[in-house]
Design a protein around this motif. Structure first.
Motif, PDB file in Angstrom:
ATOM      1  N   ILE A 146       0.808  -1.293  -0.087  1.00  0.00           N
ATOM      2  CA  ILE A 146      -0.034  -0.192  -0.003  1.00  0.00           C
ATOM      3  C   ILE A 146       0.874   0.973  -0.256  1.00  0.00           C
ATOM      4  N   GLU A 147       1.871   1.307   0.820  1.00  0.00           N
ATOM      5  CA  GLU A 147       2.877   2.406   0.685  1.00  0.00           C
ATOM      6  C   GLU A 147       3.281   2.617  -0.598  1.00  0.00           C
ATOM      7  N   ALA A 148       3.837   1.469  -1.162  1.00  0.00           N
ATOM      8  CA  ALA A 148       4.422   1.576  -2.580  1.00  0.00           C
ATOM      9  C   ALA A 148       3.502   2.265  -3.622  1.00  0.00           C
ATOM     10  N   MET A 149       2.221   1.933  -3.596  1.00  0.00           N
ATOM     11  CA  MET A 149       1.162   2.535  -4.409  1.00  0.00           C
ATOM     12  C   MET A 149       0.928   3.848  -4.136  1.00  0.00           C
ATOM     13  N   ALA A 150       1.026   4.164  -2.817  1.00  0.00           N
ATOM     14  CA  ALA A 150       0.648   5.626  -2.402  1.00  0.00           C
ATOM     15  C   ALA A 150       1.801   6.356  -2.937  1.00  0.00           C
ATOM     16  N   LYS A 151       3.120   6.079  -2.721  1.00  0.00           N
ATOM     17  CA  LYS A 151       4.389   6.621  -3.313  1.00  0.00           C
ATOM     18  C   LYS A 151       4.271   6.837  -4.668  1.00  0.00           C
TER      19      LYS A 151
ATOM     20  N   GLU B  37       3.722  10.220  -9.541  1.00  0.00           N
ATOM     21  CA  GLU B  37       3.041  10.582 -10.826  1.00  0.00           C
ATOM     22  C   GLU B  37       2.356  11.860 -10.798  1.00  0.00           C
ATOM     23  N   LEU B  38       1.820  12.311  -9.477  1.00  0.00           N
ATOM     24  CA  LEU B  38       0.889  13.509  -9.403  1.00  0.00           C
ATOM     25  C   LEU B  38       1.909  14.516  -9.503  1.00  0.00           C
ATOM     26  N   ARG B  39       3.067  14.587  -8.603  1.00  0.00           N
ATOM     27  CA  ARG B  39       3.846  15.541  -8.574  1.00  0.00           C
ATOM     28  C   ARG B  39       4.701  15.954  -9.937  1.00  0.00           C
ATOM     29  N   ALA B  40       4.910  14.840 -10.793  1.00  0.00           N
ATOM     30  CA  ALA B  40       5.496  15.098 -12.092  1.00  0.00           C
ATOM     31  C   ALA B  40       4.532  15.878 -12.923  1.00  0.00           C
ATOM     32  N   ILE B  41       3.372  15.754 -12.979  1.00  0.00           N
ATOM     33  CA  ILE B  41       2.518  16.667 -13.896  1.00  0.00           C
ATOM     34  C   ILE B  41       1.879  17.740 -13.196  1.00  0.00           C
ATOM     35  N   SER B  42       2.167  18.185 -11.864  1.00  0.00           N
ATOM     36  CA  SER B  42       1.774  19.270 -11.129  1.00  0.00           C
ATOM     37  C   SER B  42       2.106  20.624 -12.022  1.00  0.00           C
TER      38      SER B  42
ATOM     39  N   PHE C 133      -7.217  11.531  -7.808  1.00  0.00           N
ATOM     40  CA  PHE C 133      -7.897  10.509  -7.393  1.00  0.00           C
ATOM     41  C   PHE C 133      -7.060   9.378  -6.874  1.00  0.00           C
ATOM     42  N   CYS C 134      -6.285   8.889  -7.787  1.00  0.00           N
ATOM     43  CA  CYS C 134      -5.436   7.820  -7.496  1.00  0.00           C
ATOM     44  C   CYS C 134      -4.672   8.143  -5.979  1.00  0.00           C
ATOM     45  N   PHE C 135      -4.164   9.409  -6.113  1.00  0.00           N
ATOM     46  CA  PHE C 135      -3.291   9.778  -4.795  1.00  0.00           C
ATOM     47  C   PHE C 135      -4.255   9.763  -3.389  1.00  0.00           C
ATOM     48  N   ASN C 136      -5.471  10.389  -3.572  1.00  0.00           N
ATOM     49  CA  ASN C 136      -6.514  10.444  -2.438  1.00  0.00           C
ATOM     50  C   ASN C 136      -7.084   8.941  -1.964  1.00  0.00           C
TER      51      ASN C 136
END
Length: 89
Positions: free
Chosen positions: A17-22, A27-32, A55-58
């Motif tokens: 779960i931690e790996a998926m959250a990271k 990915e979110l940080r890369a497109i921000s 959505f994925c991050f949340n």
């Protein structure tokens, strides 16, 4: 994915779960985008790609929070002992 039957299985779920959250966070940080003062521009926030990554991050962040609550309630002593052993305390 929520196998809490043994400490080892629960620890593996925690790490997954931690790996998926990271991954979602990265990915979110890369497109921000690098807007003024590090803020994400509105046109980026309105894109479908950004909203999907958000959505994925949340989703994974909430799963991590919920899982950690259960995990520490069940295996808090073992986890703290493992962390102390890893740190050499």
């Amino acid at each position: 994915m929520n196998d809490l039957s043994t400490y080892k299985a629960a620890l593996q779920c925690k790490l997954d779960i931690e790996a998926m959250a990271k991954r979602c966070s990265d990915e979110l940080r890369a497109i921000s985008g690098g807007g003024a003062m590090g803020l994400t521009p509105d046109h980026v926030k309105q894109s479908l790609e950004y909203r999907g990554k958000l959505f994925c991050f949340n989703y994974w962040h909430n799963r991590q929070r919920e899982f950690n609550e259960k995990f520490l309630r069940l295996y808090g002593r073992e986890y703290r002992a493992d962390m102390r052993k890893k740190k050499g305390i």
